[in-house]
Enzyme design. Structure first.
Site, short mmCIF file in Angstrom:
data_model
loop_
_atom_site.label_atom_id
_atom_site.label_comp_id
_atom_site.label_asym_id
_atom_site.label_seq_id
_atom_site.Cartn_x
_atom_site.Cartn_y
_atom_site.Cartn_z
N ASP A 11 0.81 -1.22 0.00
CA ASP A 11 0.00 0.00 0.00
C ASP A 11 0.84 1.27 0.00
O ASP A 11 0.31 2.37 -0.01
CB ASP A 11 -0.93 -0.01 1.23
CG ASP A 11 -1.99 1.08 1.19
OD1 ASP A 11 -2.55 1.33 0.11
OD2 ASP A 11 -2.25 1.69 2.25
N SER A 63 -6.52 5.20 -0.11
CA SER A 63 -6.86 3.90 -0.68
C SER A 63 -8.35 3.63 -0.52
O SER A 63 -8.94 3.93 0.53
CB SER A 63 -6.07 2.79 0.02
OG SER A 63 -4.68 3.04 -0.06
N GLN A 82 -5.21 -2.04 -6.91
CA GLN A 82 -5.79 -1.11 -5.95
C GLN A 82 -6.41 0.07 -6.67
O GLN A 82 -5.88 0.56 -7.67
CB GLN A 82 -4.71 -0.58 -4.99
CG GLN A 82 -5.24 0.39 -3.93
CD GLN A 82 -4.14 0.96 -3.06
OE1 GLN A 82 -3.59 2.02 -3.36
NE2 GLN A 82 -3.81 0.26 -1.98
#
Length: 287
Positions: free
Chosen positions: A203, A228, A278
């Site tokens: 991430d 995110s 993502q």
């Protein structure tokens, strides 16, 4: 093992407060919310602790629902969705202040032989030839921001193969980024722990390629607001997070205030270990 890695491993060592309920702590983040990679990694730890050790995770799918409060513990509740002959499925909800902040579904599989192929690993420079974060970041960022970023990432040796987004502001380029990473020290021979460390790192930089396409530097220079939204990973082959891994990332699209990043993680020996996708909020501040 440096102190930062030891601290991260402590964060991943969740407290069991009931059979399927765990509690995790947080640490100060660069922004006033819990780092998403930390929540995802802790949730996967919680799920994995309810699964037999011979069934490592092969996939996860997650949604970031609310910003986490770094000053409060996070409670992870595990739902035992299915225990099959080969596969195990778990659902995890992370809660703070009585509200869910994160939701994860993960699937685990007992190892079995099967068809085996992979695409070719992309070309990349030798990681040892690249500057460390402590060497590279001060070249492109104000000293105080560079120092905070180096400190926040000290558990991981993360090296950019090319100039990061904040070093090329105003100069759009191909939406692709490569970083090498590994834990800053030896990690125990526990497969779940290595998967969770890779989840944590995944991430950190995945939306960099979105920024590169538009010549934006992100939060570090204040020209983009981001967070995110959802995150998916598929774990193809065993790997160690304390050995060099290549994170090859690209962005096929951004629109509607959102950007999509997709990536593959390779071992230094050319094995495809993980695939990642993502989507995140990528907004240009108004005014």
């Amino acid at each position: 093992m440096n102190d930062a890695l030891r601290s991260l491993l402590d964060l991943l060592d969740l407290e069991r407060i009931e059979q399927d309920i765990f509690r995790g702590q947080s640490r100060a983040a660069l922004v006033p919310r819990v780092f998403g990679g930390q929540v995802a990694a802790q949730a996967l730890v919680a799920a994995g602790r309810t699964v037999p050790e011979n069934r490592p995770p092969h996939s996860l799918h997650a949604y970031f629902l609310r910003p986490g409060d770094p000053g409060a513990p996070i409670v992870y509740t595990v739902d035992r969705i299915r225990d099959g002959r080969s596969f195990t499925t778990r659902r995890v909800v992370a809660v703070q202040h009585g509200q869910p902040i994160f939701h994860l579904s993960a699937s685990f599989q007992e190892y079995e032989e099967g068809l085996d192929h992979q695409t070719d690993m992309p070309a990349a420079p030798d990681p040892e030839s690249l500057p460390t974060a402590a060497e590279m970041l001060p070249r492109h960022l104000p000293a105080d921001i560079a120092e905070r970023l180096v400190e926040a990432r000290a558990a991981v040796d993360l090296r950019y193969a090319d100039t990061p987004p904040w070093g090329t502001v105003g100069h759009p380029r191909a939406p692709r980024s490569q970083v090498w990473f590994k834990a800053n020290g030896k990690v125990a021979d526990e497969p779940l722990l290595h998967v969770c460390l890779a989840t944590y790192v995944s991430d950190m930089t995945l939306l960099d390629s979105v920024l590169l396409a538009h010549g934006r530097g992100g939060w570090a220079v204040g020209d983009v607001v981001g967070a995110s939204l959802d995150h998916a990973m598929w774990f193809h082959r065993p790997f160690r997070a304390d050995e060099w891994l290549l994170y090859d990332q690209e962005s096929p699209s951004s629109s509607g205030g959102r950007g999509l990043g997709q990536a593959r993680i390779w071992t230094q020996h050319g094995q495809l270990a993980v695939s990642v996708i993502q989507e995140g909020v990528v907004r240009v501040p108004r005014g």
